[in-house]
Design a protein around this motif. Structure first.
Motif, mmCIF file in Angstrom:
data_model
loop_
_atom_site.group_PDB
_atom_site.id
_atom_site.type_symbol
_atom_site.label_atom_id
_atom_site.label_comp_id
_atom_site.label_asym_id
_atom_site.label_seq_id
_atom_site.Cartn_x
_atom_site.Cartn_y
_atom_site.Cartn_z
ATOM 1 N N GLN A 192 2.020 -13.431 -10.811
ATOM 2 C CA GLN A 192 0.894 -13.253 -11.731
ATOM 3 C C GLN A 192 -0.439 -13.493 -11.014
ATOM 4 O OE1 GLN A 192 1.811 -15.952 -14.940
ATOM 5 N NE2 GLN A 192 2.842 -14.368 -16.160
ATOM 6 N N THR A 193 -0.467 -14.520 -10.171
ATOM 7 C CA THR A 193 -1.689 -14.810 -9.428
ATOM 8 C C THR A 193 -2.039 -13.663 -8.485
ATOM 9 O OG1 THR A 193 -1.184 -17.179 -9.513
ATOM 10 C CG2 THR A 193 -2.814 -16.460 -7.890
ATOM 11 N N ALA A 194 -1.020 -13.171 -7.763
ATOM 12 C CA ALA A 194 -1.253 -12.056 -6.845
ATOM 13 C C ALA A 194 -1.736 -10.818 -7.588
ATOM 14 C CB ALA A 194 0.024 -11.747 -6.072
ATOM 15 N N SER A 195 -1.252 -10.620 -8.807
ATOM 16 C CA SER A 195 -1.584 -9.430 -9.583
ATOM 17 C C SER A 195 -2.936 -9.534 -10.264
ATOM 18 C CB SER A 195 -0.489 -9.187 -10.629
ATOM 19 O OG SER A 195 -0.790 -8.078 -11.428
ATOM 20 N N LEU A 196 -3.223 -10.675 -10.887
ATOM 21 C CA LEU A 196 -4.418 -10.795 -11.714
ATOM 22 C C LEU A 196 -5.649 -11.270 -10.946
ATOM 23 C CD1 LEU A 196 -2.753 -12.348 -14.899
ATOM 24 C CD2 LEU A 196 -3.527 -9.985 -14.579
ATOM 25 N N CYS A 197 -5.452 -12.101 -9.939
ATOM 26 C CA CYS A 197 -6.584 -12.532 -9.104
ATOM 27 C C CYS A 197 -6.797 -11.467 -8.025
ATOM 28 C CB CYS A 197 -6.285 -13.893 -8.485
ATOM 29 S SG CYS A 197 -7.715 -14.662 -7.688
ATOM 30 N N PRO A 227 -8.032 -4.114 1.414
ATOM 31 C CA PRO A 227 -6.649 -3.989 1.879
ATOM 32 C C PRO A 227 -5.783 -5.216 1.614
ATOM 33 C CG PRO A 227 -8.144 -3.091 3.511
ATOM 34 C CD PRO A 227 -8.997 -3.745 2.463
ATOM 35 N N THR A 228 -6.361 -6.422 1.717
ATOM 36 C CA THR A 228 -5.591 -7.624 1.421
ATOM 37 C C THR A 228 -5.130 -7.623 -0.029
ATOM 38 O OG1 THR A 228 -6.870 -8.883 3.049
ATOM 39 C CG2 THR A 228 -5.668 -10.143 1.385
ATOM 40 N N GLU A 229 -6.043 -7.309 -0.932
ATOM 41 C CA GLU A 229 -5.689 -7.281 -2.348
ATOM 42 C C GLU A 229 -4.725 -6.144 -2.652
ATOM 43 O OE1 GLU A 229 -9.399 -7.322 -4.531
ATOM 44 O OE2 GLU A 229 -9.346 -9.520 -4.542
ATOM 45 N N ILE A 230 -4.878 -5.032 -1.935
ATOM 46 C CA ILE A 230 -3.940 -3.929 -2.129
ATOM 47 C C ILE A 230 -2.524 -4.377 -1.790
ATOM 48 C CG2 ILE A 230 -3.254 -1.661 -1.247
ATOM 49 C CD1 ILE A 230 -6.249 -1.054 -0.902
ATOM 50 N N ALA A 231 -2.384 -5.104 -0.678
ATOM 51 C CA ALA A 231 -1.064 -5.588 -0.282
ATOM 52 C C ALA A 231 -0.469 -6.498 -1.356
ATOM 53 C CB ALA A 231 -1.163 -6.329 1.045
ATOM 54 N N LEU A 232 -1.280 -7.375 -1.929
ATOM 55 C CA LEU A 232 -0.793 -8.265 -2.988
ATOM 56 C C LEU A 232 -0.442 -7.475 -4.251
ATOM 57 C CD1 LEU A 232 -3.297 -11.246 -2.593
ATOM 58 C CD2 LEU A 232 -0.914 -11.151 -1.858
ATOM 59 N N GLN A 233 -1.225 -6.435 -4.529
ATOM 60 C CA GLN A 233 -0.932 -5.632 -5.707
ATOM 61 C C GLN A 233 0.376 -4.855 -5.530
ATOM 62 O OE1 GLN A 233 -1.407 -5.488 -9.192
ATOM 63 N NE2 GLN A 233 -3.516 -5.829 -8.481
ATOM 64 N N VAL A 234 0.637 -4.422 -4.297
ATOM 65 C CA VAL A 234 1.919 -3.772 -4.024
ATOM 66 C C VAL A 234 3.065 -4.733 -4.325
ATOM 67 C CG1 VAL A 234 3.390 -2.857 -2.178
ATOM 68 C CG2 VAL A 234 0.996 -2.148 -2.332
ATOM 69 N N LEU A 235 2.913 -5.983 -3.909
ATOM 70 C CA LEU A 235 3.922 -7.002 -4.214
ATOM 71 C C LEU A 235 4.134 -7.125 -5.715
ATOM 72 C CD1 LEU A 235 5.704 -9.500 -3.509
ATOM 73 C CD2 LEU A 235 3.595 -10.858 -3.588
ATOM 74 N N ALA A 236 3.031 -7.172 -6.467
ATOM 75 C CA ALA A 236 3.138 -7.313 -7.918
ATOM 76 C C ALA A 236 3.814 -6.100 -8.548
ATOM 77 C CB ALA A 236 1.738 -7.528 -8.515
ATOM 78 N N TYR A 237 3.480 -4.914 -8.055
ATOM 79 C CA TYR A 237 4.110 -3.701 -8.584
ATOM 80 C C TYR A 237 5.610 -3.732 -8.333
ATOM 81 C CZ TYR A 237 0.226 -0.743 -10.137
ATOM 82 O OH TYR A 237 -0.810 -0.194 -10.846
ATOM 83 N N LYS A 238 5.995 -4.085 -7.121
ATOM 84 C CA LYS A 238 7.412 -4.087 -6.784
ATOM 85 C C LYS A 238 8.176 -5.161 -7.553
ATOM 86 C CE LYS A 238 7.008 -1.976 -2.221
ATOM 87 N NZ LYS A 238 7.335 -2.057 -0.794
ATOM 88 N N ALA A 239 7.484 -6.199 -7.991
ATOM 89 C CA ALA A 239 8.117 -7.242 -8.794
ATOM 90 C C ALA A 239 8.090 -6.920 -10.284
ATOM 91 C CB ALA A 239 7.415 -8.576 -8.538
ATOM 92 N N GLY A 240 7.514 -5.776 -10.635
ATOM 93 C CA GLY A 240 7.456 -5.379 -12.031
ATOM 94 C C GLY A 240 6.384 -6.070 -12.835
ATOM 95 N N LEU A 241 5.403 -6.649 -12.146
ATOM 96 C CA LEU A 241 4.320 -7.362 -12.828
ATOM 97 C C LEU A 241 2.964 -6.792 -12.393
ATOM 98 C CD1 LEU A 241 5.646 -11.038 -12.567
ATOM 99 C CD2 LEU A 241 5.615 -9.584 -14.596
ATOM 100 N N ALA A 242 2.855 -5.483 -12.420
ATOM 101 C CA ALA A 242 1.610 -4.830 -12.041
ATOM 102 C C ALA A 242 0.485 -5.249 -12.979
ATOM 103 C CB ALA A 242 1.784 -3.315 -12.078
ATOM 104 N N LYS A 243 -0.705 -5.291 -12.457
ATOM 105 C CA LYS A 243 -1.851 -5.724 -13.248
ATOM 106 C C LYS A 243 -2.045 -4.886 -14.510
ATOM 107 C CE LYS A 243 -6.791 -6.803 -12.803
ATOM 108 N NZ LYS A 243 -7.958 -6.855 -11.874
ATOM 109 N N PRO A 244 -1.945 -3.558 -14.449
ATOM 110 C CA PRO A 244 -2.095 -2.777 -15.683
ATOM 111 C C PRO A 244 -1.054 -3.151 -16.743
ATOM 112 C CG PRO A 244 -2.298 -1.351 -13.784
ATOM 113 C CD PRO A 244 -1.831 -2.670 -13.269
ATOM 114 N N ASP A 245 0.155 -3.477 -16.309
ATOM 115 C CA ASP A 245 1.199 -3.870 -17.261
ATOM 116 C C ASP A 245 0.875 -5.211 -17.907
ATOM 117 O OD1 ASP A 245 2.519 -1.570 -16.604
ATOM 118 O OD2 ASP A 245 3.846 -2.529 -15.137
#
Length: 713
Positions: A119-124, A147-165
């Motif tokens: 959640q932190t990686a996705s929302l922050c 790019p750093t935030e993009i990498a964290l967002q990729v992690l969140a997407y792959k974990a099924g906790l993407a920020k838009p979701d």
């Protein structure tokens, strides 16, 4: 104590993030930008201007000489003859694959600790991932943001906790404290949705540099439990918890991973506090709960190492300034050959933190045998200080950057290079060059191209100046001959000189300006900023070749007019043709033809300072430069109509047709080619070889290799 979580994801990161939150910092940047002189000329512009003044002075002196020989008596022929000598002046990364969501990772591990990390990686996070809808791209993923935030967002997407979701589920952003280079962290305040597990609440999510986040934490999370961080000291006097986290962080950093720390806490504000405008950052970012570390794999581009090695081969030393942890910076620097792989980075002066470098006085920095090649945890002021240190060492500095904070150093560098893809508008406006592909290898290619252009300018000017020296030798010495009226006899007419300059010499010179790079282009030493357009060798070549061409042409003039025509200089042969002027007119044509072919042959010599020009291997490459090849061929053919067309030869060029005099022209050409080859042989044996006698300094920006600034001599 159990270390909570460590996650490694792939992505690219850059070292310094734009400061958008602190007005005082922006004010400092604006002040620095205003204090920098943006109108300074480049070394090449200065050299060309100096050369132009020198040529103008030389031309003025020659004009005075010509008029002095004629006792300052004016005539049209004398005036044209005097001015016909020519003044010259020339003023693993976040690519498409990494965005794909086919590979999924679990979003929970039996506790909500991992959930909070994701959640932190996705929302922050301010970045966005998007899937294109165009049929030709087959729905590929693209990214916008850091790019750093993009990498964290990729992690969140792959974990099924993407920020838009998460936002769709009811997570609502209340306040944001953006990343700031002075605190090196970012935090956001979110209101969570109501659920069957409980009512809505407020949570603070934080990410940033480990040492800056740890200082805000009073708790650490183990599974579902939160424990206070005790203050017991380890053997080294540090807090045991901080020592343990530092050990884990170093283990990741030494593998070349960019390490961020994640934290969160529940937030309960007083009823009268405005959650949007009434929050104080220092109060919000306190009493946090440590969640874990995230290691971001930021592999340098495949072409970065060869590009850096090419820099060293060319005498350009590369430095890396980055916001990374020192161990991460050192690992990446070793990978791209900025520092030796066997170097003990922890105990080497070649690797410093910004704190260490900034704490040094200018005198202490200047006393260093070598400036640090890697500076970690870099701040904007560190970059400016590095550029100043380079300038004090008389090094020409170029720098790359992408953020607002980079703008002062981009402005202070001799050449500022902004990133075209990831760079901010402020950085692009402050820079001299915008790099469209954000690739350090492109900069190295530009250095090679710049060297080619500079060498070609030297060839261009050397060819023109050698031709001018040759003409001056013929014209000035020829003033010693007097006709029957006591006037000086010109060995070449003004039209001949003009034709030689404009038609014969200029096209080959322009062809030399289009020469491909030599094999030694990136193996030669950098030029000193104090060195003019011409080195000693180039100046020597200009005069020696010019003297040789001029003497051979003048000798042919003398042979024809004295040995073959009984020294009959006629009367008023400078103005018009008469039978008494036949000897002078034939001698002029011989000198003109000789100098024409020598100038064209000299274009072959100018292709290289020392390497043989008249070899089959070199001549076989001549057709690669069509401009040079065609100009030599056309220039050779034009000699014949100029000499043989009736009326044009006598009335315009003031010379006559040739017959057996062509033998003298051929002999002069053979002698000149032999002289040129012997002269180059002597230079190869006597003069020192071109070697890396000088060095250059380069500082990189992580966005190019990824590395954070580039400076070169």
């Amino acid at each position: 104590m159990v270390f909570s979580s460590t996650t490694v994801v792939k992505g690219r990161a850059k070292g310094i993030v734009t400061n958008t939150g602190m007005k005082t910092q922006i004010g400092k940047i604006a002040t620095t930008l205003m204090s920098v002189d943006a109108d300074e000329q480049t070394p090449l512009q200065k050299r060309l201007n100096k050369m132009a003044y020198f040529v103008f002075l030389a031309a003025l002196i020659l004009v005075l000489i010509v008029f002095a020989v004629h006792k300052f008596q004016y005539s049209n022929e004398v005036a044209i003859y005097a001015i016909s000598g020519d003044i010259f002046r020339q003023g693993e990364s976040t690519d498409g694959k990494n965005y794909e969501q086919d590979e999924q990772i679990p979003s929970g591990t039996g506790s909500n600790n991992y959930l909070r990390m994701i959640q932190t990686a996705s929302l922050c996070n301010m970045s966005e991932l998007r899937r294109t809808q165009h049929p030709e791209t087959h729905g590929e993923w693209t990214a916008i943001g850091d790019p750093t935030e993009i990498a964290l967002q990729v992690l969140a997407y792959k974990a099924g906790l993407a920020k838009p979701d998460l936002v769709a589920q009811g997570f609502k952003l209340i306040a944001e404290f953006p990343f700031d280079s002075s605190v090196k962290r970012m935090s956001v305040l979110y209101q969570t949705p109501e659920s069957h597990m409980g009512p809505s609440e407020h949570l603070i999510f934080m990410k940033g540099a480990t040492e800056r986040v740890i200082g805000c934490c009073n708790y650490w999370r183990d599974g579902d439990n939160e424990h206070p961080i005790n203050s017991e000291k380890g053997a080294d006097g540090r807090d045991a918890f901080e020592a343990m986290i530092t050990e884990k962080m170093n283990a990741l950093a030494e593998k070349g991973l960019r390490v961020l720390t994640l934290a969160y806490r529940k937030f309960e504000a007083a009823p009268d506090v405005d959650l949007v405008h009434g929050l104080v950052r220092e109060e919000v970012e306190s009493d946090m709960v440590f969640l874990g570390l995230v290691g971001i794999y930021d592999p340098p581009r495949a072409e970065s190492r060869p590009a850096v090695l090419s820099c060293y081969q060319a005498g350009v030393r590369v430095h890396m300034l980055t916001g990374d942890h020192p161990s991460t910076a050192a690992a990446i620097a070793k990978e791209v050959a900025i520092i030796p792989e066997e170097l003990d980075a922890a105990n080497s002066p070649l690797v410093m933190t910004a704190g260490q470098f900034d704490a040094m006085t200018d005198e202490q920095i200047d006393s260093l045998d070598e400036l640090p090649r890697v500076v970690a945890r870099c701040s904007p002021n560190t970059k400016v200080k590095m550029i100043a240190a380079l300038h004090r060492r008389d090094l020409f500095a170029a720098m790359t950057g992408d953020g607002v904070n980079d703008s002062p150093s981009l402005k202070a560098a001799n050449v500022g290079i902004a990133m075209g893809q990831s760079g901010s508008d402020v950085a692009k406006q402050a820079a001299d060059i915008v790099l469209t592909d954000d690739n350090f290898a492109t900069i190295v290619q530009a250095v090679a191209e710049g060297r080619r252009m500079f060498a070609n300018i030297q060839k261009f000017v050397q060819h023109l100046m050698s031709a001018n020296v040759a003409e001056i030798v013929v014209l000035i010495i020829g003033l010693a001959f007097k006709d029957d009226d006591g006037n000086a006899v010109f060995p070449m007419s003004a039209v001949e000189i003009l034709f030689l300059n404009m038609i014969t010499s200029s096209p080959p010179a322009m062809g030399l300006g289009l020469e491909p790079p030599s094999e030694s282009n990136m193996r030669e030493p950098p030029r000193s900023a104090k060195q003019g357009l011409f080195s000693f060798e180039v100046v020597m070549d200009t005069f020696i070749y010019g003297l040789a061409m001029g003497i051979l042409s003048f000798v042919n003039f003398v042979i024809v007019v004295i040995a073959l025509n009984d020294a009959n200089f006629g009367s008023e042969c400078n103005a018009h043709y008469s039978p008494s002027c036949e000897g002078v007119f034939k001698a002029r044509a011989t000198a003109y033809a000789t100098l024409t072919f020598l100038i064209l042959a000299h274009a072959i010599n100018c292709r290289s300072l020392r390497e043989r020009g008249w070899t089959y291997a070199n001549l076989s490459t001549l057709k690669q430069n069509k401009m040079l090849w065609v100009s030599i061929v056309v220039g050779s053919l034009l000699v014949f109509p100029v000499i043989y067309i009736p009326g044009v030869n006598h009335n315009v060029f003031k010379h006559s047709s040739l017959s057996y005099e062509w033998g003298l022209v051929a002999c002069a050409l053979v002698l000149f080619i032999a002289f040129a080859e012997i002269y180059k042989l002597i230079k190869r044996r006597v003069m020192k070889p071109l070697s890396l006698q000088n060095s250059a300094e380069v500082t990189l920006d992580r966005s190019t290799t990824g590395v954070d600034s580039f400076m070169a001599k």
